[in-house]
Structures are given as structure tokens and as C-alpha cells.
Design a protein around this motif. Sequence first.
Motif, PDB file in Angstrom:
ATOM      1  N   VAL A 160       0.838  -1.190   0.000  1.00 52.86           N
ATOM      2  CA  VAL A 160       0.000   0.000   0.000  1.00 52.86           C
ATOM      3  C   VAL A 160       0.874   1.241   0.000  1.00 52.86           C
ATOM      4  O   VAL A 160       2.049   1.190   0.374  1.00 52.86           O
ATOM      5  CB  VAL A 160      -0.942   0.045   1.229  1.00 52.86           C
ATOM      6  CG1 VAL A 160      -1.907  -1.121   1.208  1.00 52.86           C
ATOM      7  CG2 VAL A 160      -0.133   0.058   2.513  1.00 52.86           C
ATOM      8  N   GLN A 161       0.280   2.324  -0.437  1.00 50.76           N
ATOM      9  CA  GLN A 161       1.005   3.578  -0.490  1.00 50.76           C
ATOM     10  C   GLN A 161       0.160   4.641   0.191  1.00 50.76           C
ATOM     11  O   GLN A 161      -1.057   4.689  -0.008  1.00 50.76           O
ATOM     12  CB  GLN A 161       1.233   3.959  -1.954  1.00 50.76           C
ATOM     13  CG  GLN A 161       2.046   5.218  -2.145  1.00 50.76           C
ATOM     14  CD  GLN A 161       2.310   5.493  -3.616  1.00 50.76           C
ATOM     15  OE1 GLN A 161       1.380   5.621  -4.403  1.00 50.76           O
ATOM     16  NE2 GLN A 161       3.576   5.568  -3.987  1.00 50.76           N
ATOM     17  N   LEU A 162       0.803   5.453   1.010  1.00 55.60           N
ATOM     18  CA  LEU A 162       0.087   6.542   1.669  1.00 55.60           C
ATOM     19  C   LEU A 162       0.137   7.790   0.791  1.00 55.60           C
ATOM     20  O   LEU A 162       1.215   8.294   0.480  1.00 55.60           O
ATOM     21  CB  LEU A 162       0.723   6.831   3.039  1.00 55.60           C
ATOM     22  CG  LEU A 162       0.238   8.086   3.767  1.00 55.60           C
ATOM     23  CD1 LEU A 162      -1.264   8.035   4.028  1.00 55.60           C
ATOM     24  CD2 LEU A 162       1.005   8.275   5.069  1.00 55.60           C
ATOM     25  N   GLU A 163      -1.036   8.240   0.389  1.00 60.65           N
ATOM     26  CA  GLU A 163      -1.121   9.498  -0.352  1.00 60.65           C
ATOM     27  C   GLU A 163      -1.752  10.525   0.571  1.00 60.65           C
ATOM     28  O   GLU A 163      -2.693  10.221   1.304  1.00 60.65           O
ATOM     29  CB  GLU A 163      -1.993   9.326  -1.609  1.00 60.65           C
ATOM     30  CG  GLU A 163      -1.436   8.301  -2.586  1.00 60.65           C
ATOM     31  CD  GLU A 163      -2.311   8.175  -3.829  1.00 60.65           C
ATOM     32  OE1 GLU A 163      -2.825   9.198  -4.297  1.00 60.65           O
ATOM     33  OE2 GLU A 163      -2.490   7.038  -4.294  1.00 60.65           O
ATOM     34  N   ILE A 164      -1.234  11.725   0.524  1.00 64.40           N
ATOM     35  CA  ILE A 164      -1.706  12.719   1.481  1.00 64.40           C
ATOM     36  C   ILE A 164      -1.807  14.087   0.826  1.00 64.40           C
ATOM     37  O   ILE A 164      -1.080  14.402  -0.110  1.00 64.40           O
ATOM     38  CB  ILE A 164      -0.770  12.733   2.723  1.00 64.40           C
ATOM     39  CG1 ILE A 164      -1.380  13.566   3.855  1.00 64.40           C
ATOM     40  CG2 ILE A 164       0.618  13.234   2.345  1.00 64.40           C
ATOM     41  CD1 ILE A 164      -0.689  13.321   5.194  1.00 64.40           C
ATOM     42  N   ASN A 165      -2.737  14.871   1.324  1.00 71.06           N
ATOM     43  CA  ASN A 165      -2.950  16.216   0.806  1.00 71.06           C
ATOM     44  C   ASN A 165      -3.560  17.056   1.920  1.00 71.06           C
ATOM     45  O   ASN A 165      -4.001  16.523   2.942  1.00 71.06           O
ATOM     46  CB  ASN A 165      -3.907  16.166  -0.399  1.00 71.06           C
ATOM     47  CG  ASN A 165      -3.997  17.499  -1.123  1.00 71.06           C
ATOM     48  OD1 ASN A 165      -3.063  18.296  -1.092  1.00 71.06           O
ATOM     49  ND2 ASN A 165      -5.131  17.747  -1.764  1.00 71.06           N
ATOM     50  N   THR A 166      -3.581  18.337   1.714  1.00 74.86           N
ATOM     51  CA  THR A 166      -4.312  19.177   2.662  1.00 74.86           C
ATOM     52  C   THR A 166      -5.396  19.942   1.917  1.00 74.86           C
ATOM     53  O   THR A 166      -5.200  20.353   0.767  1.00 74.86           O
ATOM     54  CB  THR A 166      -3.388  20.165   3.387  1.00 74.86           C
ATOM     55  OG1 THR A 166      -4.185  20.964   4.269  1.00 74.86           O
ATOM     56  CG2 THR A 166      -2.661  21.078   2.405  1.00 74.86           C
ATOM     57  N   LEU A 167      -6.518  20.048   2.565  1.00 70.90           N
ATOM     58  CA  LEU A 167      -7.615  20.823   1.984  1.00 70.90           C
ATOM     59  C   LEU A 167      -7.635  22.225   2.596  1.00 70.90           C
ATOM     60  O   LEU A 167      -8.428  23.063   2.206  1.00 70.90           O
ATOM     61  CB  LEU A 167      -8.948  20.124   2.255  1.00 70.90           C
ATOM     62  CG  LEU A 167      -9.001  18.655   1.806  1.00 70.90           C
ATOM     63  CD1 LEU A 167     -10.303  18.005   2.266  1.00 70.90           C
ATOM     64  CD2 LEU A 167      -8.870  18.549   0.295  1.00 70.90           C
ATOM     65  N   GLY A 168      -6.771  22.428   3.598  1.00 71.62           N
ATOM     66  CA  GLY A 168      -6.691  23.741   4.231  1.00 71.62           C
ATOM     67  C   GLY A 168      -7.848  24.011   5.172  1.00 71.62           C
ATOM     68  O   GLY A 168      -8.773  23.206   5.293  1.00 71.62           O
ATOM     69  N   ASP A 169      -7.775  25.117   5.857  1.00 70.06           N
ATOM     70  CA  ASP A 169      -8.893  25.475   6.731  1.00 70.06           C
ATOM     71  C   ASP A 169     -10.020  26.070   5.894  1.00 70.06           C
ATOM     72  O   ASP A 169      -9.913  26.190   4.671  1.00 70.06           O
ATOM     73  CB  ASP A 169      -8.432  26.418   7.843  1.00 70.06           C
ATOM     74  CG  ASP A 169      -7.883  27.733   7.295  1.00 70.06           C
ATOM     75  OD1 ASP A 169      -8.083  28.024   6.097  1.00 70.06           O
ATOM     76  OD2 ASP A 169      -7.241  28.460   8.071  1.00 70.06           O
TER      77      ASP A 169
END
Length: 414
Positions: A160-169
Motif C-alpha cells: 500500500v502507499q500513503l497518499e496525502i494532501n491538505t484541503l486547508g482550513d
Amino acid sequence: MAALSPVRGTKDLIFDDARRMRRVADTGRAVAALYGYDEIATPVFEFTNVFARTLGDTSDIVTKEMYTFEDKGGDSLTLRPEGTAGIARAFISNGLTQDLPLRVFYQGPMFRYERPQKGRMRQFHQIGVEVLGIAQPQADIEVIALGAQILAELGLGDRVQLEINTLGDTASRAAYRDTLVAYLSGHKDGLSEDSLARLDRNPMRILDSKDEGDKAVVAGAPVMSDSMNDESRAFFDTVLEGLTALDIPFVLNPKLVRGLDYYGHTAFEFTTTDLGAQGTVMAGGRYDGLIKQMGGPPTPGVGWAAGIERLSMMAGEGTPLPRPVAVIPVGADNQALGLRLAHDLRRAGIAADLAHSGNLGKRMKRANKVGARAAVIIGDDERARGVATLRDMDSGEQSDVPLDGLVETLKAAP
RNA sequence: GUGGCUGUAGCUCAGUUGGUUAGAGCACUAGAUUGUGGAUCUAGGGGUCGUGGGUUCAAAUCCCAUCAGCCACCCCA
């Protein structure tokens, strides 16, 4: 196939299927306990507005995937399509606002009216965790680390691979949404029909469209990070630094968005290429606005959910049943003794198999079939001598063991 | 919800240009083996050919519908 078939998108989980899934749930619960998460079980159905209000009026789950029905009292109820909304509701209902921060693990069936395919069912099962009451990014790190450890203990660490992002406040997200819509509106002729519809309802989702035309348009689109304010950026940086410090590998995916409306800041998915189009195996993020939106006190939250079916398809064999000791009385006079012996073994924590009928040969066959590690044979000869014949089913070696020491002997043997 | 592929025994599959009682392997049951399992041999049970309709003297086979599974899209766990 058969005249009696299960409802579309549901499945009977028989023996091995059930054991594989139980192993996933047990592993999840055990690892979560190491992080101090206790289990919570909410009802499988709720008043419809618990989901309708929290998941967002435009999400696919609410608009077309909910199992909603009216009960005899005229209330509109819905089979839970996911776990977080019910837990948020339980948090408010039970006055758990006094016990923050709260760390919970849950597990159980979820229901979505979708077209089934591999790894996608109408009744499926999830494990999940939630942390309520911690606004700091340390909770995001903790929750991801917990998820990664579960995957690792299931033997899936390198699949598995961890993908990450931020949507911000909220402010960052609103600003980004505006710039994105402005850009996309100028490229309408390049967008697919689906994406034109999404432009109004959920423009962020155009970012991960698989349509080639959309991809071309998206390639030139403004990126989230440019709209991010300093607080949001610092928050995300802390999360990434934490993951790095814990040696948890990740890849940034600026196009990763969430289908549910209550997410902000961190969004992540553990994905695989082993399950065809169903690549997501565990997904979650931060949802600071949810509890307040439901009518509770403002309470930050972060968590994830994972598909038990998808994980168990990848994780292979479930936990096998313990190999029993086959108790084999020979002759009608020794049946009662056999029953007593099997009973004593079981009460001592030793799995025992006792056939309901058959002569010695037949019972030996059965012992072999159930995978017995040993057979205990008691006939007239043995009883007269106060012993049992103990046969190792793997080596075939036999020995006499005194009846009153049998339980201890079998307890000692692996 | 859209498009494509596939449905024959519990499982994996054969079944010819439509032709008479639909087969095999594995699994299951029994016997060879009345105080000793796994191997082998023999025999046996098990099928509304996914379902419903149609064409035909005759349909597992051709046509239509429907249901289910799988694959892709949508979306997600």
C-alpha cells in the motif's frame, strides 16, 4: 443461480471468509488498543438527518447511495453508509463532551446502494478510528501511524502507499474554490459532461477526474497550495514532519480530495494497485466542523475508515481454528467416558472433537478430517488399565497415558 | 445510474452443424478395512443447464426479456 439467493451486493461469510475478516477486525482493534483507543459500537441505523445533514447534500452517498426507509412510526431511518456521523451523534447524545479528548475504534457493517463489483458491496464492513477534541496536528500523525501499523501487521506494509494532501482550513478552502471555479469556468469547452455538473456542486472533485479532456484542463489549474494561508500551511507541514520522523513514507497528491463535505486540512488515503479500480483501502482526514454542524459544541476531529473486505482480500488466510484433540471411545460401554473426557478437555481450554457415531476406523477418519493434532482412544482394554491410548496424528506415534493425567499431558503438548 | 463480458453438480470446467437417459476431475457418502486416519481401488448420492418466455418435430445449444457475478465509468472502503 440458486432459487434462494442473497440480496444483490450482499454475501454470506462462511467459515474461512468470516475468519479472514475477523482477523482484520481483531488486528485493528488490538493495534488501536496499543494507542489507547477503546471500542464503540453505534446502531447500524440512525435517523436519516444524521447522515443527510453531515455528509453534505451534494455528496453521492446522500443523493443516491443511502438505504433509507420509513419505519412503522413514520420516522425516516437510514442504514449507516459510514461510521463517523453515527459516532459524532453518539458523542453528542451521550454527553461525552466532558471526556475529551476521546479516542475510539469501531468496526461493523455499512450499507450503500451501489452497483456491486469486486471489493465493492452493498453491505460491506469497515474498521475505523476517530480522535475527538484534539485540534493539533499530532492527532493527525497519530491516527495515520495507527493505520499504517495495522496495515503492516496484516502484512500489507509494502503493498500500500500513503497518499496525502491538505484541503486547508475553511478560509483557505473557500479561497481556493473560488480561484479554481474561475479557472475552470474559462475552460468549460474542455470539460466532460460529468465535470460540468461538478462545477456547481463540488468543483474540487474535477481535480481527480479520469477523463482525458478533464486531465488536460486540470493540468493547468491553480493548485491548492497557492491559496493556502500560513496557519494551514504550518499545520500541514507539521503533519508531514511527524510522518517523516516516524519513518512513515508518503507521497503528496495535490489532487486528492474527499467525497464527503465535512473534511478540512489533512486528507489521506492508503491505496493499492492490487484490487483493480478499487484502489483505496483506508481513507480519512480531519473534520473540525462536523460536531458543531450536528448541533454539538465546536469539537475538532480526525479519523479514518478502512474496508475490511478489501483488506482481507489482500491479507490472505484468516486465523485458523485451533487443532482439536479427537476423543475416540470404542464400544457402547465407553461412550459416557468419552463424553466426560471431551468435556474435561474443553473446560481446560483444549479444543476437543467428539464424533456422534461410528466405529474406530470411521472416527479416525473424522479425526484426520478435522485436522486433529492427537487422538485419544479409550476402549475396554484401556479402561481396564486406567489409561488411554494417545496417538500423535502427525507422527503416528502412540503411547499409554493414565486417564487422570490426560488433561495435563495434552495441555503441555503444543 | 451507463457500457461491456459471463452464467452447466458444492468447486473447477467439458458438452461437436440444435438430436434421444447432460459428462469429467476434485469434494461428499459407503465398501474393500468389525481396535487405528492420510494412499489406492470399487460403488453411490448429488443438476429446475441462473430464471421466464419464444422459435422448432426436438433447445444446455438459436432469439427476447429478466436476475446475478465480473470488468470499466460514476463514486468510494
